[in-house]
Scaffold this motif. Structure first.
Motif, PDB file in Angstrom:
ATOM      1  N   LEU A 307       0.821  -1.209   0.000  1.00 26.63           N
ATOM      2  CA  LEU A 307       0.000   0.000   0.000  1.00 26.63           C
ATOM      3  C   LEU A 307       0.857   1.263   0.000  1.00 26.63           C
ATOM      4  CD1 LEU A 307      -2.681  -1.013   2.695  1.00 26.63           C
ATOM      5  CD2 LEU A 307      -2.670  -1.510   0.237  1.00 26.63           C
ATOM      6  N   SER A 308       2.148   1.120  -0.296  1.00 22.51           N
ATOM      7  CA  SER A 308       3.078   2.236  -0.120  1.00 22.51           C
ATOM      8  C   SER A 308       2.802   3.396  -1.073  1.00 22.51           C
ATOM      9  CB  SER A 308       4.510   1.762  -0.296  1.00 22.51           C
ATOM     10  OG  SER A 308       4.708   1.228  -1.615  1.00 22.51           O
ATOM     11  N   SER A 309       2.081   3.153  -2.179  1.00 20.38           N
ATOM     12  CA  SER A 309       1.792   4.246  -3.121  1.00 20.38           C
ATOM     13  C   SER A 309       0.687   5.159  -2.614  1.00 20.38           C
ATOM     14  CB  SER A 309       1.367   3.675  -4.483  1.00 20.38           C
ATOM     15  OG  SER A 309       0.176   2.908  -4.354  1.00 20.38           O
ATOM     16  N   LEU A 310      -0.107   4.671  -1.658  1.00 18.18           N
ATOM     17  CA  LEU A 310      -1.284   5.413  -1.201  1.00 18.18           C
ATOM     18  C   LEU A 310      -0.849   6.655  -0.429  1.00 18.18           C
ATOM     19  CD1 LEU A 310      -4.368   5.125  -1.347  1.00 18.18           C
ATOM     20  CD2 LEU A 310      -4.286   3.984   0.875  1.00 18.18           C
ATOM     21  N   ASP A 311      -1.317   7.820  -0.896  1.00 17.90           N
ATOM     22  CA  ASP A 311      -0.905   9.080  -0.316  1.00 17.90           C
ATOM     23  C   ASP A 311      -2.026   9.762   0.467  1.00 17.90           C
ATOM     24  OD1 ASP A 311       1.023  11.478  -0.238  1.00 17.90           O
ATOM     25  OD2 ASP A 311      -0.762  12.369  -1.143  1.00 17.90           O
ATOM     26  N   THR A 312      -3.256   9.712  -0.069  1.00 18.96           N
ATOM     27  CA  THR A 312      -4.373  10.425   0.544  1.00 18.96           C
ATOM     28  C   THR A 312      -5.615   9.549   0.561  1.00 18.96           C
ATOM     29  OG1 THR A 312      -3.521  12.520  -0.327  1.00 18.96           O
ATOM     30  CG2 THR A 312      -5.787  12.513   0.474  1.00 18.96           C
ATOM     31  N   ARG A 335      -2.332  10.197   4.254  1.00 22.37           N
ATOM     32  CA  ARG A 335      -2.965  11.356   4.889  1.00 22.37           C
ATOM     33  C   ARG A 335      -4.476  11.187   4.846  1.00 22.37           C
ATOM     34  NH1 ARG A 335      -0.539  16.128   1.291  1.00 22.37           N
ATOM     35  NH2 ARG A 335      -1.183  14.613  -0.291  1.00 22.37           N
ATOM     36  N   LEU A 336      -5.127  11.597   5.927  1.00 24.44           N
ATOM     37  CA  LEU A 336      -6.582  11.640   5.960  1.00 24.44           C
ATOM     38  C   LEU A 336      -7.047  13.014   5.500  1.00 24.44           C
ATOM     39  CD1 LEU A 336      -9.454  10.660   6.835  1.00 24.44           C
ATOM     40  CD2 LEU A 336      -8.917  11.606   9.100  1.00 24.44           C
ATOM     41  N   GLN A 337      -8.062  13.027   4.651  1.00 25.05           N
ATOM     42  CA  GLN A 337      -8.733  14.273   4.287  1.00 25.05           C
ATOM     43  C   GLN A 337     -10.228  14.045   4.455  1.00 25.05           C
ATOM     44  OE1 GLN A 337      -7.970  15.824   0.316  1.00 25.05           O
ATOM     45  NE2 GLN A 337      -8.348  17.909   1.011  1.00 25.05           N
ATOM     46  N   GLN A 338     -10.850  14.787   5.365  1.00 18.40           N
ATOM     47  CA  GLN A 338     -12.280  14.617   5.585  1.00 18.40           C
ATOM     48  C   GLN A 338     -13.071  15.431   4.553  1.00 18.40           C
ATOM     49  OE1 GLN A 338     -14.259  13.801   9.087  1.00 18.40           O
ATOM     50  NE2 GLN A 338     -12.481  13.964  10.450  1.00 18.40           N
ATOM     51  N   ASP A 354      -3.876  21.166   7.032  1.00 13.99           N
ATOM     52  CA  ASP A 354      -4.524  21.453   8.313  1.00 13.99           C
ATOM     53  C   ASP A 354      -3.841  20.672   9.440  1.00 13.99           C
ATOM     54  OD1 ASP A 354      -6.456  23.269   7.536  1.00 13.99           O
ATOM     55  OD2 ASP A 354      -8.031  21.765   7.264  1.00 13.99           O
ATOM     56  N   PRO A 355      -3.795  21.232  10.633  1.00 14.24           N
ATOM     57  CA  PRO A 355      -3.267  20.469  11.781  1.00 14.24           C
ATOM     58  C   PRO A 355      -4.227  19.351  12.165  1.00 14.24           C
ATOM     59  CG  PRO A 355      -4.171  22.569  12.493  1.00 14.24           C
ATOM     60  CD  PRO A 355      -4.187  22.599  10.997  1.00 14.24           C
ATOM     61  N   ASP A 356      -3.711  18.394  12.929  1.00 12.35           N
ATOM     62  CA  ASP A 356      -4.503  17.222  13.310  1.00 12.35           C
ATOM     63  C   ASP A 356      -5.782  17.595  14.045  1.00 12.35           C
ATOM     64  OD1 ASP A 356      -2.750  15.513  12.126  1.00 12.35           O
ATOM     65  OD2 ASP A 356      -1.826  14.795  13.979  1.00 12.35           O
ATOM     66  N   GLU A 357      -5.743  18.639  14.864  1.00  9.39           N
ATOM     67  CA  GLU A 357      -6.941  18.952  15.637  1.00  9.39           C
ATOM     68  C   GLU A 357      -8.110  19.359  14.746  1.00  9.39           C
ATOM     69  OE1 GLU A 357      -4.132  22.601  16.258  1.00  9.39           O
ATOM     70  OE2 GLU A 357      -3.949  20.412  16.108  1.00  9.39           O
ATOM     71  N   ILE A 358      -7.817  19.801  13.519  1.00  7.70           N
ATOM     72  CA  ILE A 358      -8.883  20.105  12.558  1.00  7.70           C
ATOM     73  C   ILE A 358      -9.206  18.874  11.712  1.00  7.70           C
ATOM     74  CG2 ILE A 358      -9.461  21.444  10.491  1.00  7.70           C
ATOM     75  CD1 ILE A 358      -7.970  23.791  11.738  1.00  7.70           C
ATOM     76  N   THR A 359      -8.168  18.225  11.177  1.00  7.99           N
ATOM     77  CA  THR A 359      -8.376  17.081  10.286  1.00  7.99           C
ATOM     78  C   THR A 359      -9.105  15.945  10.985  1.00  7.99           C
ATOM     79  OG1 THR A 359      -6.410  17.633   9.000  1.00  7.99           O
ATOM     80  CG2 THR A 359      -7.215  15.370   8.839  1.00  7.99           C
ATOM     81  N   LEU A 360      -8.808  15.710  12.260  1.00  6.53           N
ATOM     82  CA  LEU A 360      -9.356  14.552  12.959  1.00  6.53           C
ATOM     83  C   LEU A 360     -10.701  14.814  13.618  1.00  6.53           C
ATOM     84  CD1 LEU A 360      -6.137  13.156  14.680  1.00  6.53           C
ATOM     85  CD2 LEU A 360      -7.062  12.615  12.411  1.00  6.53           C
TER      86      LEU A 360
END
Length: 544
Positions: A307-312, A335-338, A354-360
């Motif tokens: 899965l190493s190609s997976l970026d987002t 990376r997670l993008q909501q 975005d910082p984690d506190e926003i993304t998560l």
């Protein structure tokens, strides 16, 4: 038959002029996008699935041939054509071909059955249905013939043969798509309706969403900018491709607009999806929370797939629980993008920086500076910053009305055209949206919307059911489970869950609409004003 003025509610001229002057509406059609990319990158891989790989030159030519076949079949500009195809390369070929023939795809799902398809055929006035002969063990050919027989406007059934058996009593997709490349195809206006998508189900007339080439293409291009989609992107469409999320956020169309590669899988299960990630070197995909949880748990348990190609990984379609959001990136190495949006228009994203506190913990903010968003109370008064309220919106890619559905328009749009999303949200000081729930009683089950009212109406048709109430309750995998509370006609012979599910299947309902649990009661709890208390029913389920 062409679309009529009453079927489509245009943007007011002052807004339309603003969007055109700002360059948001480019005057290009969705068919133009593929043509431009094919001219720029003819040899680049456009689409790949388990058995097919097409370059942009291949795809563009295949689209032209199928479009010519549709015109020869008698398809005219403005005609509606229902598509109920699984995630195959031919899906991409087909919706572009329908665009180029000047017709409107009506995006259906392979999981739709007789009840949904006949209602969609009636609501859209579709003249044809394009589907597969069989998929996932189900006879779609027989279903298509039933739908056509029950739909006076429908002239043709087109079957994509996947079993190798000859097509009978229908138009053969392969033969239709095997003609010569056309010299000319109909002119299509970018301001015209491009397709019809399906909104959350209800009884009566389905809510069909008319999207224009101009507004939808702006949504696609802006999504690409937010999500960093380029010609190097390999996007995996593993959710049903007819949904708005895998279509445009940034999805199939965004990837093709950027000149990247679209990979498709028939199954979203980790075994199939992980294999395609490795095979196609997938960089980006979109998941609903239940599927994201399944992938995350599978990866945490260990996988041999690379899965190493997976970026987002984009997660949307329903609120992603914070605890799951925190696990997705580490488990999948991406990376997670909501994403929070709707087929009617508005799309919000967390940003890649975005910082984690926003993304998560949030569902992001509107992707366009031209999106107008308000959070209001039940009387449409703006609530204080940070307070929960009903989300309403308007903008350059948010519709002003449903297709031929005055009753739904009266409920879902303000007098001056703002769309009532039905979502209860709050906004932080930076404009990030946190989804708190639904104001209307639709159950978001694994990213699919189940109308409690529709399901109740069907179950009341069973002779063993005296009354029924459908509620949704939180579920860590599905987001929500659909639960039926039943008052039996004969308390000595209450209906069994399996009997009721069989009854609903025979009525032609999609599998995802069937109740996950059935509970028989003697009486329903009531509110202080004598109405059935759905809140108390949910509490009862939680206690059990």
């Amino acid at each position: 038959m062409t679309t009529d003025d009453a079927a489509f509610t245009p943007w007011p001229e002052n807004l339309a002029s603003r969007y055109r002057d700002a360059g948001l509406w480019s005057g290009r059609t969705l068919g133009d996008v593929l043509r431009a990319t094919a001219a720029a990158r003819p040899g680049h891989l456009a689409v790949v699935d388990e058995r097919t790989a097409w370059t942009y030159a291949d795809l563009d030519a295949a689209v032209d041939r199928l479009a010519a076949g549709l015109v020869t079949l008698g398809v005219s500009p403005g005609d509606r054509i229902m598509l109920a195809l699984p995630n195959r390369a031919e899906y991409v070929q087909t919706f572009f071909a329908v665009f180029r023939a000047g017709a409107l795809p009506v995006f259906c799902l392979p999981a739709h059955r007789r009840a949904e398809l006949t209602a969609l055929a009636e609501a859209s006035g579709a003249i044809a249905l394009i589907t597969v002969d069989t998929h996932d063990g189900f006879d779609h050919a027989a279903l298509a013939r039933e739908v056509a027989a029950a739909s006076p406007a429908m002239r043709d059934v087109v079957l994509l043969p996947v079993t190798g058996e000859p097509v009978r009593e229908a138009v053969d997709f392969a033969a239709l798509a095997d003609g010569p490349t056309p010299e000319t195809l109909p002119e299509v206006a970018a301001s015209s309706v491009a397709f019809l998508q399906l909104s959350g189900g209800s009884t009566g007339i389905p809510k069909l969403i008319p999207r224009t080439h101009d507004d939808y293409l702006y949504s696609v291009v802006r999504s690409n900018e937010i999500c960093g989609v380029t010609g190097d992107t390999v996007y995996l469409a593993t959710l049903p491709a007819a949904h708005n999320f895998p279509m445009s956020s940034p999805g199939i169309l965004g990837t093709i607009a950027a000149g990247g590669t679209v990979a498709l899988t028939l199954s979203p299960a980790p075994s199939a999806a992980f294999a395609m990630i490795e095979k196609a070197r997938v960089t980006t995909t979109g998941l609903v929370p239940p599927l994201a949880r399944l992938w995350t748990e599978s990866a945490e348990a260990g996988t041999d797939a690379d899965l190493s190609s997976l970026d987002t990984v984009l997660v949307g379609g329903a609120r992603c629980p914070d605890e799951l959001a925190a696990r997705i990136g580490p488990a999948l190495g991406a990376r997670l993008q909501q994403v929070f949006g709707m087929a009617e228009g508005l799309v919000c994203y967390t940003r890649l920086d975005d910082p984690d506190e926003i993304t998560l913990t949030t569902q992001g903010r509107p992707m366009s500076e031209h999106d107008e968003v308000r959070v209001v109370d039940d009387d449409d008064n703006d609530v204080p910053a940070g307070a929960e309220g009903n989300l309403i919106t308007q903008g350059p890619y948010t519709i002003r009305g449903y297709y031929r559905n005055a009753a739904a328009n009266a409920r879902s749009f303000t007098a001056d055209g703002w769309y009532r999303t039905g979502d209860v949200v709050r906004r932080d000081p930076d404009g990030n949206i946190v989804v708190c729930g639904r104001a209307v009683d639709h159950i978001n089950r694994g990213g699919e919307k189940v109308s409690a009212e529709e399901l109740e109406e069907h179950l009341l048709g069973h002779p063993a059911v005296r009354d029924v109430v459908i509620v949704g309750v939180p579920d860590p995998y599905l987001g929500n489970r659909t639960c039926a509370f039943v008052l039996p006609a004969d308390p000595q012979a209450p209906p069994r869950a399996g009997t009721l599910r069989k009854f609903l299947r025979e009525r032609g309902l999609a599998t995802w609409k069937l109740p996950d649990t059935v509970t028989v009661l003697d009486t329903f709890p009531e509110t202080g004003v004598g109405k059935t208390s759905r809140k108390d029913l949910r509490t009862l389920l939680t206690a059990r």
